[in-house]
Structures are given as C-alpha cells and as structure tokens.
Design a protein around this motif. Structure first.
Motif, PDB file in Angstrom:
ATOM      1  N   LEU A  75      -3.896  -6.354   3.615  1.00 32.50           N
ATOM      2  CA  LEU A  75      -4.485  -7.623   4.056  1.00 32.50           C
ATOM      3  C   LEU A  75      -4.802  -8.558   2.896  1.00 32.50           C
ATOM      4  O   LEU A  75      -4.806  -9.768   3.060  1.00 32.50           O
ATOM      5  CB  LEU A  75      -5.786  -7.352   4.825  1.00 32.50           C
ATOM      6  CG  LEU A  75      -5.728  -7.172   6.330  1.00 32.50           C
ATOM      7  CD1 LEU A  75      -7.105  -6.779   6.847  1.00 32.50           C
ATOM      8  CD2 LEU A  75      -5.258  -8.450   7.002  1.00 32.50           C
ATOM      9  N   ALA A  76      -5.109  -7.988   1.736  1.00 36.75           N
ATOM     10  CA  ALA A  76      -5.570  -8.776   0.592  1.00 36.75           C
ATOM     11  C   ALA A  76      -4.372  -9.169  -0.276  1.00 36.75           C
ATOM     12  O   ALA A  76      -3.840  -8.350  -1.019  1.00 36.75           O
ATOM     13  CB  ALA A  76      -6.587  -7.984  -0.223  1.00 36.75           C
ATOM     14  N   ASP A  77      -3.977 -10.427  -0.192  1.00 31.99           N
ATOM     15  CA  ASP A  77      -2.763 -10.862  -0.897  1.00 31.99           C
ATOM     16  C   ASP A  77      -2.954 -10.875  -2.408  1.00 31.99           C
ATOM     17  O   ASP A  77      -1.997 -10.658  -3.167  1.00 31.99           O
ATOM     18  CB  ASP A  77      -2.331 -12.245  -0.415  1.00 31.99           C
ATOM     19  CG  ASP A  77      -0.852 -12.513  -0.664  1.00 31.99           C
ATOM     20  OD1 ASP A  77      -0.053 -11.555  -0.568  1.00 31.99           O
ATOM     21  OD2 ASP A  77      -0.493 -13.660  -0.960  1.00 31.99           O
ATOM     22  N   ASN A  78      -4.172 -11.122  -2.892  1.00 30.82           N
ATOM     23  CA  ASN A  78      -4.408 -11.075  -4.336  1.00 30.82           C
ATOM     24  C   ASN A  78      -4.188  -9.668  -4.888  1.00 30.82           C
ATOM     25  O   ASN A  78      -3.722  -9.490  -6.019  1.00 30.82           O
ATOM     26  CB  ASN A  78      -5.830 -11.534  -4.665  1.00 30.82           C
ATOM     27  CG  ASN A  78      -6.009 -13.029  -4.514  1.00 30.82           C
ATOM     28  OD1 ASN A  78      -5.038 -13.766  -4.306  1.00 30.82           O
ATOM     29  ND2 ASN A  78      -7.250 -13.496  -4.586  1.00 30.82           N
ATOM     30  N   MET A  79      -4.529  -8.665  -4.083  1.00 30.25           N
ATOM     31  CA  MET A  79      -4.265  -7.285  -4.488  1.00 30.25           C
ATOM     32  C   MET A  79      -2.755  -7.050  -4.562  1.00 30.25           C
ATOM     33  O   MET A  79      -2.251  -6.445  -5.523  1.00 30.25           O
ATOM     34  CB  MET A  79      -4.911  -6.320  -3.498  1.00 30.25           C
ATOM     35  CG  MET A  79      -6.421  -6.399  -3.436  1.00 30.25           C
ATOM     36  SD  MET A  79      -7.241  -5.562  -4.807  1.00 30.25           S
ATOM     37  CE  MET A  79      -7.236  -3.869  -4.212  1.00 30.25           C
ATOM     38  N   GLY A 111      -2.463  -0.176   3.296  1.00 26.09           N
ATOM     39  CA  GLY A 111      -3.590  -0.645   2.498  1.00 26.09           C
ATOM     40  C   GLY A 111      -3.316  -0.425   1.026  1.00 26.09           C
ATOM     41  O   GLY A 111      -4.177   0.020   0.271  1.00 26.09           O
ATOM     42  N   ALA A 112      -2.102  -0.781   0.626  1.00 21.94           N
ATOM     43  CA  ALA A 112      -1.583  -0.408  -0.692  1.00 21.94           C
ATOM     44  C   ALA A 112      -2.314  -1.061  -1.851  1.00 21.94           C
ATOM     45  O   ALA A 112      -2.275  -0.561  -2.978  1.00 21.94           O
ATOM     46  CB  ALA A 112      -0.094  -0.762  -0.773  1.00 21.94           C
ATOM     47  N   GLY A 113      -2.958  -2.192  -1.612  1.00 22.07           N
ATOM     48  CA  GLY A 113      -3.697  -2.861  -2.676  1.00 22.07           C
ATOM     49  C   GLY A 113      -2.827  -3.211  -3.859  1.00 22.07           C
ATOM     50  O   GLY A 113      -1.785  -3.852  -3.728  1.00 22.07           O
ATOM     51  N   SER A 136      -1.716   6.565   2.248  1.00 18.38           N
ATOM     52  CA  SER A 136      -2.779   5.573   2.102  1.00 18.38           C
ATOM     53  C   SER A 136      -3.831   6.116   1.149  1.00 18.38           C
ATOM     54  O   SER A 136      -4.058   7.327   1.091  1.00 18.38           O
ATOM     55  CB  SER A 136      -3.412   5.279   3.464  1.00 18.38           C
ATOM     56  OG  SER A 136      -4.397   4.265   3.359  1.00 18.38           O
ATOM     57  N   SER A 137      -4.462   5.222   0.408  1.00 19.30           N
ATOM     58  CA  SER A 137      -5.559   5.645  -0.466  1.00 19.30           C
ATOM     59  C   SER A 137      -6.692   4.634  -0.381  1.00 19.30           C
ATOM     60  O   SER A 137      -6.476   3.427  -0.531  1.00 19.30           O
ATOM     61  CB  SER A 137      -5.090   5.808  -1.922  1.00 19.30           C
ATOM     62  OG  SER A 137      -4.621   4.588  -2.447  1.00 19.30           O
ATOM     63  N   LEU A 138      -7.876   5.130  -0.095  1.00 17.40           N
ATOM     64  CA  LEU A 138      -9.111   4.346  -0.103  1.00 17.40           C
ATOM     65  C   LEU A 138      -9.009   3.080   0.740  1.00 17.40           C
ATOM     66  O   LEU A 138      -9.406   1.998   0.327  1.00 17.40           O
ATOM     67  CB  LEU A 138      -9.509   4.009  -1.545  1.00 17.40           C
ATOM     68  CG  LEU A 138      -9.801   5.227  -2.421  1.00 17.40           C
ATOM     69  CD1 LEU A 138     -10.054   4.812  -3.858  1.00 17.40           C
ATOM     70  CD2 LEU A 138     -11.006   6.002  -1.875  1.00 17.40           C
ATOM     71  N   SER A 139      -8.475   3.232   1.933  1.00 15.57           N
ATOM     72  CA  SER A 139      -8.351   2.103   2.850  1.00 15.57           C
ATOM     73  C   SER A 139      -8.802   2.451   4.269  1.00 15.57           C
ATOM     74  O   SER A 139      -9.560   1.713   4.883  1.00 15.57           O
ATOM     75  CB  SER A 139      -6.892   1.611   2.884  1.00 15.57           C
ATOM     76  OG  SER A 139      -6.742   0.569   3.820  1.00 15.57           O
ATOM     77  N   ILE A 140      -8.345   3.588   4.769  1.00 12.61           N
ATOM     78  CA  ILE A 140      -8.585   3.936   6.169  1.00 12.61           C
ATOM     79  C   ILE A 140     -10.070   4.122   6.462  1.00 12.61           C
ATOM     80  O   ILE A 140     -10.516   3.937   7.600  1.00 12.61           O
ATOM     81  CB  ILE A 140      -7.754   5.183   6.544  1.00 12.61           C
ATOM     82  CG1 ILE A 140      -6.256   4.822   6.510  1.00 12.61           C
ATOM     83  CG2 ILE A 140      -8.122   5.739   7.901  1.00 12.61           C
ATOM     84  CD1 ILE A 140      -5.314   5.998   6.702  1.00 12.61           C
ATOM     85  N   HIS A 141     -10.874   4.431   5.437  1.00 19.35           N
ATOM     86  CA  HIS A 141     -12.316   4.620   5.680  1.00 19.35           C
ATOM     87  C   HIS A 141     -13.027   3.325   6.051  1.00 19.35           C
ATOM     88  O   HIS A 141     -14.207   3.348   6.431  1.00 19.35           O
ATOM     89  CB  HIS A 141     -12.984   5.260   4.449  1.00 19.35           C
ATOM     90  CG  HIS A 141     -13.088   4.351   3.268  1.00 19.35           C
ATOM     91  ND1 HIS A 141     -12.055   4.166   2.376  1.00 19.35           N
ATOM     92  CD2 HIS A 141     -14.105   3.571   2.815  1.00 19.35           C
ATOM     93  CE1 HIS A 141     -12.424   3.336   1.430  1.00 19.35           C
ATOM     94  NE2 HIS A 141     -13.669   2.949   1.678  1.00 19.35           N
ATOM     95  N   HIS A 142     -12.347   2.189   5.965  1.00 22.32           N
ATOM     96  CA  HIS A 142     -12.932   0.922   6.414  1.00 22.32           C
ATOM     97  C   HIS A 142     -12.808   0.735   7.926  1.00 22.32           C
ATOM     98  O   HIS A 142     -13.412  -0.183   8.478  1.00 22.32           O
ATOM     99  CB  HIS A 142     -12.255  -0.251   5.705  1.00 22.32           C
ATOM    100  CG  HIS A 142     -12.488  -0.286   4.226  1.00 22.32           C
ATOM    101  ND1 HIS A 142     -13.744  -0.375   3.658  1.00 22.32           N
ATOM    102  CD2 HIS A 142     -11.626  -0.237   3.184  1.00 22.32           C
ATOM    103  CE1 HIS A 142     -13.648  -0.381   2.347  1.00 22.32           C
ATOM    104  NE2 HIS A 142     -12.373  -0.295   2.029  1.00 22.32           N
TER     105      HIS A 142
END
Length: 221
Positions: A73-77, A49-51, A112-118
């Motif tokens: 998942l977010a290609d713009n990121m 979830g590297a963003g 991971s940072s700020l991703s797994i909580h989803h």
C-alpha cells in the motif's frame, strides 16, 4: 493517519531500523528463506506487504533467478524497493491493497514479513484462504511476523523482554517512534494462524522460528 501513511513517512529509514528493532533479525529473515523448498532456481514468488523489498532481498540470495511480484500500500516503501532492484528485470511492483487486489495465475512461493499483523483476525482468515488458493500444488506460504500469546501474562513478559533488548540498540526517541507504530498492530496467536493455513488447504504447517514476539509461520500446500 493510516498504516500506509506511517510507513511512507519512515520509508527511507526503514531498513536501517529493522536490525536494531528486531532481536534475532538475521535468524528471523534467514530462517524464513531457508525453510523454502523449490526444485529449480526460478520460482514464481509473491511478496505481500513487501515494503522496501527486504525479505525479497534475502530470497534472491537463495534464488537469484526468481520472478518476484512485490505488492504494498505504501508507494514510498516500494520506491526504495524499485531503487534496490533497479537492475533486476524479474522484479515487478504493485501499489495496491493485497486484500482486494486480483491476481492471474499461481505462485510457487507466497511470503510476507511484518505486515499481516496489521490485519484484524477476520481479515487474516480471509487472506490465508485467498492466497493459499493461489499456490501451486507443493507451493509454500511463509509469514515472518509479530504474534501474540494466548496467555496475556506471557505476552506482557515477552514484550518486556523484547523492549529491553531493543533499548540496548536504539535511542529513546527511536524506541518511542516504534511504539507509535505499534498502535496499528493487531496480532493473533500462532495457533489461530496455523489453523487458518490448514483450513485454507495447506497439508503441512509449522513454526521453524520463534523468538519472544517474532515468529516464522510456514505452510505447504
């Protein structure tokens, strides 16, 4: 609208928002990297979830020769990350769901940072088992993330504290936009996630950082 759509929409503003929306921002990311232990200067790293690559940027200050694979998942990121690391041949990118993606080989660091909580609780358990199994012996798993408290009253108090701090740094409009993204949160307790790390094969686990709703979870295989 799903999680990837939300973050694709905010990709260009994401990094600028982080420092204003995360109380203790520098410690949160800094400790996540400081607690990493790798003998050498070129660990093989996977960023889940590297963003935009924010956590990877912190890691590269410590291990500038690291070989890092970013998946999101977010290609713009990821486009922001591609721009950020365009001169670094050791960085690769995967626009995939890390729950279903397949990997060859093993890693020295998975973070991971700020991703797994989803993820749901069941998905978190699956993720920890999947990725601890991809670590080399002695490898480290780091999750810098939002967590909940097992006592609902404590959790409400901590969220109120965090919101008060955030409102000192952002406009009401920006705060409301951040609250919209919270609708996609599915936080779990520190203890549950440490138990998952242990059950998945980590010999040592710990929490080197916690500030109200943000924590760094650490496990070594």
């Amino acid at each position: 609208m799903n999680v990837s759509d939300i973050f694709d929409r905010h990709a260009r503003n994401y990094d600028g928002e982080r420092e204003r929306l995360i109380p203790g921002f520098h410690d949160f990311y800094g400790v996540a990297v400081d607690v990493l232990t790798f003998e050498g200067d070129n660990p093989k790293v996977l960023d889940l979830g590297a963003g935009t690559g924010l956590l990877t940027e912190f890691l590269l200050k410590k291990y500038p020769n690291a070989e890092v694979e970013l998946i999101d998942l977010a290609d713009n990121m990821l486009d922001v990350a591609r721009e950020r690391f365009k001169d670094n041949p050791n960085i690769s990118y995967r626009n995939e769901n890390y729950l279903t993606a397949e990997f060859d080989g093993e890693y020295d660091i998975i973070m991971s940072s700020l991703s797994i909580h989803h993820l749901t609780q069941e998905e978190k358990g699956f993720l920890y088992e999947k990725y601890v199994n991809l670590l080399n012996d002695g490898g480290i798993f780091i999750n810098a993330d939002l967590v909940c408290d097992e006592d609902d009253s404590v959790e409400r108090l901590f969220y109120k504290k965090v919101d008060d701090l955030i409102l000192q740094n952002v406009s009401l409009e920006e705060f409301e936009q951040a609250n919209e993204r919270r609708k996609f949160d599915d936080t779990d307790s520190i203890q549950y996630q440490l138990d998952c790390l242990k059950e998945s094969g980590c010999n040592m686990v710990g929490v080197p950082f916690k500030f109200y709703t943000h924590a760094v979870l650490w496990g070594q295989k």
